[in-house]
Write an enzyme that holds these catalytic residues in place. Structure first.
Site, mmCIF file in Angstrom:
data_model
loop_
_atom_site.group_PDB
_atom_site.id
_atom_site.type_symbol
_atom_site.label_atom_id
_atom_site.label_comp_id
_atom_site.label_asym_id
_atom_site.label_seq_id
_atom_site.Cartn_x
_atom_site.Cartn_y
_atom_site.Cartn_z
ATOM 1 N N GLU A 94 -9.980 -15.828 6.710
ATOM 2 C CA GLU A 94 -11.183 -15.714 5.865
ATOM 3 C C GLU A 94 -12.382 -15.187 6.653
ATOM 4 O O GLU A 94 -12.767 -15.767 7.667
ATOM 5 C CB GLU A 94 -11.517 -17.091 5.264
ATOM 6 C CG GLU A 94 -12.700 -17.048 4.325
ATOM 7 C CD GLU A 94 -12.947 -18.381 3.608
ATOM 8 O OE1 GLU A 94 -11.987 -19.141 3.387
ATOM 9 O OE2 GLU A 94 -14.109 -18.646 3.268
ATOM 10 N N LYS A 278 -13.970 -28.540 1.644
ATOM 11 C CA LYS A 278 -13.164 -27.350 1.972
ATOM 12 C C LYS A 278 -13.892 -26.527 3.031
ATOM 13 O O LYS A 278 -13.283 -25.975 3.955
ATOM 14 C CB LYS A 278 -12.908 -26.534 0.696
ATOM 15 C CG LYS A 278 -11.888 -25.411 0.857
ATOM 16 C CD LYS A 278 -12.479 -24.077 1.261
ATOM 17 C CE LYS A 278 -11.431 -22.977 1.326
ATOM 18 N NZ LYS A 278 -11.983 -21.696 1.776
ATOM 19 N N ASP A 294 -0.640 -29.818 13.302
ATOM 20 C CA ASP A 294 -0.153 -29.966 11.929
ATOM 21 C C ASP A 294 -1.398 -30.035 11.027
ATOM 22 O O ASP A 294 -1.943 -31.107 10.766
ATOM 23 C CB ASP A 294 0.684 -31.253 11.822
ATOM 24 C CG ASP A 294 1.204 -31.494 10.417
ATOM 25 O OD1 ASP A 294 0.779 -30.791 9.489
ATOM 26 O OD2 ASP A 294 2.040 -32.400 10.251
ATOM 27 N N HIS A 392 -21.231 -12.680 3.195
ATOM 28 C CA HIS A 392 -19.780 -12.628 3.046
ATOM 29 C C HIS A 392 -19.294 -11.225 2.701
ATOM 30 O O HIS A 392 -18.221 -10.817 3.101
ATOM 31 C CB HIS A 392 -19.438 -13.584 1.903
ATOM 32 C CG HIS A 392 -18.030 -14.043 1.882
ATOM 33 N ND1 HIS A 392 -17.523 -14.926 2.800
ATOM 34 C CD2 HIS A 392 -17.019 -13.758 1.038
ATOM 35 C CE1 HIS A 392 -16.272 -15.161 2.524
ATOM 36 N NE2 HIS A 392 -15.925 -14.462 1.459
HETATM 37 C C1 MEV Z 1 -15.701 -21.036 1.223
HETATM 38 O O1 MEV Z 1 -14.484 -20.837 1.909
HETATM 39 C C2 MEV Z 1 -16.342 -22.350 1.636
HETATM 40 C C3 MEV Z 1 -17.595 -22.733 0.844
HETATM 41 O O2 MEV Z 1 -17.327 -22.688 -0.545
HETATM 42 C C4 MEV Z 1 -17.997 -24.119 1.280
HETATM 43 C C5 MEV Z 1 -19.083 -24.744 0.452
HETATM 44 O O3 MEV Z 1 -19.253 -24.377 -0.730
HETATM 45 O O4 MEV Z 1 -19.749 -25.665 0.980
HETATM 46 C C6 MEV Z 1 -18.712 -21.744 1.092
#
Ligand code: MEV
Length: 446
Positions: A94, A278, A294, A392
């Site tokens: 990513e 995430k 892992d 991004h």
């Molecule tokens: C994207 O991979 C991760 C984000 O969505 C994390 C977040 O929203 O805090 C940018």
């Protein structure tokens, strides 16, 4: 080759700062890391992908092997963890993750970097006991035989014992109502030292099964590690001065407030918390993959820990201190190892661990939790201000251009045009490639 910037007042300590690193030619970046981490020629060629995991070794790692699957390996800069500068290898597909972590780590340096700690490396192994008439009596019997059970568990892995690890404690939980009727669960608490520990814990649990049946009169079902590694936690903290957060039209105080409000959203709402966490795992997983961990176990542990109150929430907290600084904290299970699994057998993982310079699983956990916190800060800062897409898009556009078939210089040209147009899509990339190639062909024919 461009040189790294020495840390003020710390000329003897290698600095993880290298301004403009992303603009250096790839070979210069590699040479700098090779020098920094004192890599051998063989280790260098592993990073280049010329050596690396041999197919025959891959064939022995899993079943039905037909090939290998390389990922980009980036280096996150600027990290200082517990007073030591570290270069952080991250394997991830990513865009923006490595840049985000490096940026946030630079902000954290204003207050000395990240402070991190980890608890002793204790994992939980579960033994399920069924067909019991009296759960309480069985529980009491297991607890009364605790020393005998722990001694039996300790016979299983003399190496871990010699290194100071091994069975530490037992916990017994009754589950009176399950879809399969009442059951007892025996938890073996096991110190895995520098191993992630799944093998050691599973072996010990399997070895204990006959003894547990003898003591309880029940029937043992599952004997397996729990990934809710709530006794093997890592914690990181950082303080960012408000001034350091100011940029463009965003005053520092507003950024602090925005990050705190973004965290509050995740604290209150599981839909947001899942994405927030995430983002943390973007950083943690990338180091986990680079170092042969892992990462599914880490993911499982993180999400289960985030839901331990019965409501899924944020793993981190962000607040404003009395001086107006932004203060971030992250606590999460971190079941990682520096021995066993792929950590030593996978050539790239071995090199990644050497670059990190960590000697123990505890140190690795401390760096990884710091990276998780940095990643979280980078995401929240962007989300609470200019939005995530601006930074991004340029990187994403390159991937879209490649997916559309752009090659060589075309990749940058197609990506740039898509960003300028504000349309980053596969169909548009394909169109631009067609346009450029037909122009090129015409030019060549004229
Ligand atoms: C994207 O991979 C991760 C984000 O969505 C994390 C977040 O929203 O805090 C940018």
């Amino acid at each position: 080759m461009p040189g790294g910037e020495p840390c003020p007042g710390e000329n003897t300590m290698p600095s993880s700062r290298a301004p403009g690193f992303y603009n250096w030619p790839l070979e210069d970046r590699l040479a700098w890391v090779v020098d920094w981490a004192n890599l051998t020629e063989e280790e260098t060629s592993i990073l280049r992908g010329e050596a690396g995991l041999p197919l025959e070794q891959a064939d022995r790692m899993i079943e039905n092997v037909v090939g290998r699957y390389p990922l980009p390996l980036g280096i996150a800069l600027n990290f200082r963890v517990n007073g030591r500068d570290v270069l952080v290898p991250m394997a991830i597909e990513e865009p923006s993750v490595v840049a985000g972590a490096s940026f946030a780590a630079k902000l954290a340096r204003a207050d000395g970097g990240f402070r991190a700690e980890a608890t002793p490396p204790e994992m939980i192994g579960q033994i399920q006991v069924l067909d019991l008439d009296d759960l309480e009596a069985a529980r009491a019997a297991v607890l009364a035989a605790k020393e005998r059970i722990l001694a039996r568990a300790d016979e299983v892995d003399p190496v871990i014992r010699r290194l100071g690890g091994g069975a530490r404690d037992l916990e017994v939980r009754a589950l009176p109502e399950t879809p399969a009727g009442p059951m007892l669960v025996v938890h073996l608490i096991y110190d895995c030292r520098d191993a992630m520990g799944a093998n050691a814990v599973n072996t010990a649990c399997e070895a204990l099964a006959p003894l547990i049946e003898e003591i309880t009169g029940g029937r043992v079902g599952l004997r397996i590690l729990s990934n809710l590694a709530e006794r093997r936690l890592a914690r990181a903290e950082c303080t960012i001065p408000a001034d350091a957060l100011a940029f463009d039209d965003f005053p520092g105080e507003r950024v602090v407030q925005g990050v705190v409000e973004a965290w509050a959203f995740a604290a209150a709402d599981p839909y947001r918390a899942a994405t927030h966490n995430k983002g943390i795992l973007n950083g943690v997983d990338a180091v986990a993959i680079a170092t042969g961990q892992d990462w599914r176990a880490i993911e499982a542990g993180a999400h289960a820990y985030a839901a331990r109150s019965g409501r899924y929430t944020s793993l981190s907290t962000w607040s404003r201190d009395e001086k107006g600084n932004l203060v971030g904290r992250l606590e999460m299970p971190m079941a990682v190892g520096t021995v066993g699994g792929a950590t030593r057998s996978h050539p790239t993982a071995r090199v990644a661990l050497k670059i990190l310079g960590v000697q123990t699983a505890r140190e690795l956990a401390e760096v990884m939790v710091a990276v998780g916190l940095a990643q979280n800060l980078a995401a929240l800062r962007a989300l609470a201000t200019e939005g995530i897409q601006k930074g991004h898009m340029a990187l994403h556009a390159r991937q879209v251009a490649i997916a559309a078939g752009a090659q060589g210089d075309e990749i940058e040209q197609v990506a740039r045009q898509m960003v300028a147009e504000g349309v980053v899509r596969l169909d548009r990339a394909e169109e631009i490639i067609r346009e450029q190639r037909s122009k090129g062909n015409k030019g060549a024919g004229e």
